[in-house]
Design a protein around this motif. Structure first.
Motif, short mmCIF file in Angstrom:
data_model
loop_
_atom_site.label_atom_id
_atom_site.label_comp_id
_atom_site.label_asym_id
_atom_site.label_seq_id
_atom_site.Cartn_x
_atom_site.Cartn_y
_atom_site.Cartn_z
N TYR A 136 0.32 3.28 11.54
CA TYR A 136 1.73 3.54 11.08
C TYR A 136 1.81 5.19 11.32
CZ TYR A 136 0.48 -0.19 7.94
OH TYR A 136 0.16 -1.64 7.64
N GLY A 161 -3.78 7.90 -7.02
CA GLY A 161 -3.35 6.68 -7.33
C GLY A 161 -2.95 5.92 -6.17
N VAL A 216 -3.72 9.15 3.63
CA VAL A 216 -3.42 7.73 2.67
C VAL A 216 -4.70 6.80 2.75
CG1 VAL A 216 -1.83 6.11 2.24
CG2 VAL A 216 -1.04 8.24 3.17
N LYS A 256 -14.36 5.89 4.24
CA LYS A 256 -13.32 6.50 4.79
C LYS A 256 -13.50 8.06 5.40
CE LYS A 256 -10.74 3.00 4.41
NZ LYS A 256 -9.82 2.14 5.81
P1 ADP Z 1 -8.53 -0.64 4.04
O1 ADP Z 1 -7.99 -1.73 4.27
O2 ADP Z 1 -9.88 -0.43 4.26
O3 ADP Z 1 -8.24 0.15 2.97
P2 ADP Z 1 -6.74 -0.01 6.32
O4 ADP Z 1 -6.18 1.35 6.92
O5 ADP Z 1 -6.81 -1.23 6.92
O6 ADP Z 1 -7.63 0.23 5.35
O7 ADP Z 1 -5.38 -0.38 5.12
C1 ADP Z 1 -5.07 0.42 4.09
C2 ADP Z 1 -3.60 0.12 3.65
O8 ADP Z 1 -3.58 0.50 2.30
C3 ADP Z 1 -2.46 0.55 4.34
O9 ADP Z 1 -1.17 0.29 4.16
C4 ADP Z 1 -2.41 1.93 3.71
O10 ADP Z 1 -1.03 2.75 3.95
C5 ADP Z 1 -2.63 1.42 2.07
N1 ADP Z 1 -2.99 2.64 1.26
C6 ADP Z 1 -4.48 2.86 1.30
N2 ADP Z 1 -4.41 3.95 0.26
C7 ADP Z 1 -3.21 3.84 -0.49
C8 ADP Z 1 -2.57 4.58 -1.65
N3 ADP Z 1 -3.17 5.25 -2.33
N4 ADP Z 1 -1.09 4.44 -1.96
C9 ADP Z 1 -0.48 3.82 -1.10
N5 ADP Z 1 -1.00 2.91 0.20
C10 ADP Z 1 -2.13 3.05 0.21
#
Ligand code: ADP
Length: 475
Positions: A384, A353, A297, A304
């Motif tokens: 998580y 998405g 995710v 990443k």
């Molecule tokens: P960054 O802020 O660098 O993208 P983080 O791990 O700090 O990475 O936070 C990412 C957040 O965004 C998390 O809550 C993750 O679940 C959410 N997230 C990332 N991509 C998606 C997606 N495509 N759909 C739903 N939630 C997403």
């Protein structure tokens, strides 16, 4: 203590990444510990739509045009100030760039105004409430400490770096429009190699700087990870602190999560098996409990490590695993993942998405959450994953290194392993970790034990809130 947070996103109103999760959770954690907290945000459409306006604090003529400062509350009861300036913020979609991914040309005005209004509130703009500490997040709030410094520092400022790579750099001639003293535009100020840097302004002028994990706090003082600001960060290392982000348990908790197929928790995992079946059925993967289900995710970017995951899909499938991917980002990666799913829909499921609900279902239904980042200030998805019993498979970098313990033999023996950790940012490095995941999977007793230890880790926000409060009161 009265604290004003200043940021550009806030879950659940507006989210493009982890910053929104932090802005949504930290104020509430501080409030639970007795602090009086308010949050200042730009009036993007999703922010204006998601808060209950109680009144207008001020009507202003500013360097960025007319603006109203509104006051109100979120559904969760957090007090917000919102800058209503439609000429700057009333644009659909992403808050930072247009539909073609091009950053808005007036971003310097849009986010300078955020810092400027924060400084006005610190100076008493709202006759009813004045902060003792202003806490800004990432480059969007980077000018806040500069505006406070220009006012003679009426209150303390804290600036948190969530991602040093995004710096808010603008041409030098933008500076004249921003209502800052001319002498601020110099090397010992907010000038960065002839440009205006919002990130540097935050780091240079804030009384205290924090970042989102202890390890990243160290890494950003090195040339490798300092993104050109490591020298300044080394100079300011006495004022630089790493405070690990937390998990908002009101949102991310498999025992109460209304978005997943069945509730579960450490020691009662029957619900997790049902969530896996539900996820496989939903995504068209073969329904089986025998295959380890890997998950992603993430933003689909090289930061990443998603190109490494593409390169190791064959390894996962050849060893009998499945993978589900949710994300959006670089077009070539989106296409490559789509093609991989089309070629083998029983083993590879991909949704391109952004989908908050599906992210919860993935955490609940998967066995392994992959975060093979090149760099990672804190990372929330691995936290998580721990909470939801999806073992994190991560690179030993940034906050990932602070939060996941590799399942080496000695860590297994000591009962401290929580996932798979690898060093080398390469296909080979990731492959080794994937092999280790399969080796652990083939020993179900050990797998369950690692999963159980991971699920019992406490990454609640209370610890971070305590550290921030100590920092606010420390000088
Ligand atoms: P960054 O802020 O660098 O993208 P983080 O791990 O700090 O990475 O936070 C990412 C957040 O965004 C998390 O809550 C993750 O679940 C959410 N997230 C990332 N991509 C998606 C997606 N495509 N759909 C739903 N939630 C997403």
């Amino acid at each position: 203590m009265r604290i004003l947070h200043v940021c550009s996103e806030l879950f659940p109103l507006l989210k493009t990444g982890g910053l929104a999760d932090v802005a949504g959770a930290l104020p509430q954690a501080l409030i639970r510990q007795g602090a009086d907290v308010r949050v200042l945000l730009p009036g993007f459409p999703a922010i204006l739509a998601g808060f209950h306006t109680a009144g207008e604090v001020a009507k202003l003529e500013t360097f960025a045009g007319a603006a109203r400062v509104l006051f109100g509350h979120t559904e969760a009861g957090v007090a917000l100030y919102v800058i209503d300036a439609p000429q700057l913020y009333d644009r659909p979609g992403n808050p930072y760039h247009d539909a073609h991914q091009a950053a808005y040309a007036d971003n310097y005005l849009r986010f300078a105004l955020l810092g400027w209004v924060a400084a006005q509130l610190a100076g008493g703009l709202d006759g009813w409430w004045r902060p003792e500490v202003v806490h800004g997040h990432d480059w969007h709030a980077g000018l806040m400490p500069a505006y406070l410094a220009a006012q003679g520092r009426p209150v303390k400022s804290v600036f948190t770096i969530h991602n040093l790579a995004y710096q808010g750099l603008f041409p030098a001639d933008c500076f004249a429009e921003l209502d800052l003293p001319a002498q601020f535009f110099r090397m010992h100020g907010l000038e960065y190699h002839g440009q205006l840097s919002f990130m540097k302004a935050g780091i240079f002028y804030a009384d205290r700087i924090t970042t989102v994990s202890p390890n990243y706090a160290h890494e950003i003082t090195t040339p490798e990870q300092g993104c050109g600001l490591d020298g300044l960060l080394r100079d300011r290392s006495d004022s630089l602190f790493g405070v690990l982000n937390g998990v908002d348990e009101a949102v991310w908790n498999p025992a109460t999560d209304s978005l997943i197929a069945e509730h579960y928790g450490a020691g009662r995992l029957a619900g997790k098996a049902k969530c896996k079946t539900a996820l496989q059925a939903l995504t068209g993967l073969d329904v089986t409990d025998e295959k380890p289900l890997f998950a992603v995710v993430s933003r689909l970017t090289e930061q990443k490590g998603l190109h490494l995951i593409l390169a190791t899909l064959g390894e996962i499938k050849a060893r009998g695993g499945q993978i589900v991917v949710l994300g959006g980002g670089d077009a070539w990666m989106e296409n490559a993942f789509r093609e991989a799913a089309a070629a083998d829909p029983g083993s590879v499921a991909v949704k391109i998405g952004y989908d908050e609900n599906f992210a919860h279902q993935i955490m609940a239904g998967s066995d392994i959450i992959m975060v093979p980042s090149r760099y990672e200030p804190c990372g929330l998805t691995q936290l998580y994953g721990l909470k939801y019993g999806a073992l994190p498979l991560v690179r030993r970098v940034g906050g990932l290194a602070d939060t996941v313990v590799d399942c080496s033999l000695e860590n297994l023996a000591e009962g401290i392993a929580t996932g798979m950790v690898f060093e080398e940012f390469s296909e080979n490095g990731l492959t080794q970790a994937i092999r280790r995941a399969f080796a652990l999977w083939s020993r179900p007793k050990d797998w369950k034990s690692v999963r159980n230890i991971g699920m019992q880790q406490d990454f609640g926000w209370h610890a971070a809130a305590e550290q921030y409060l100590a920092l606010y009161g420390a000088w």
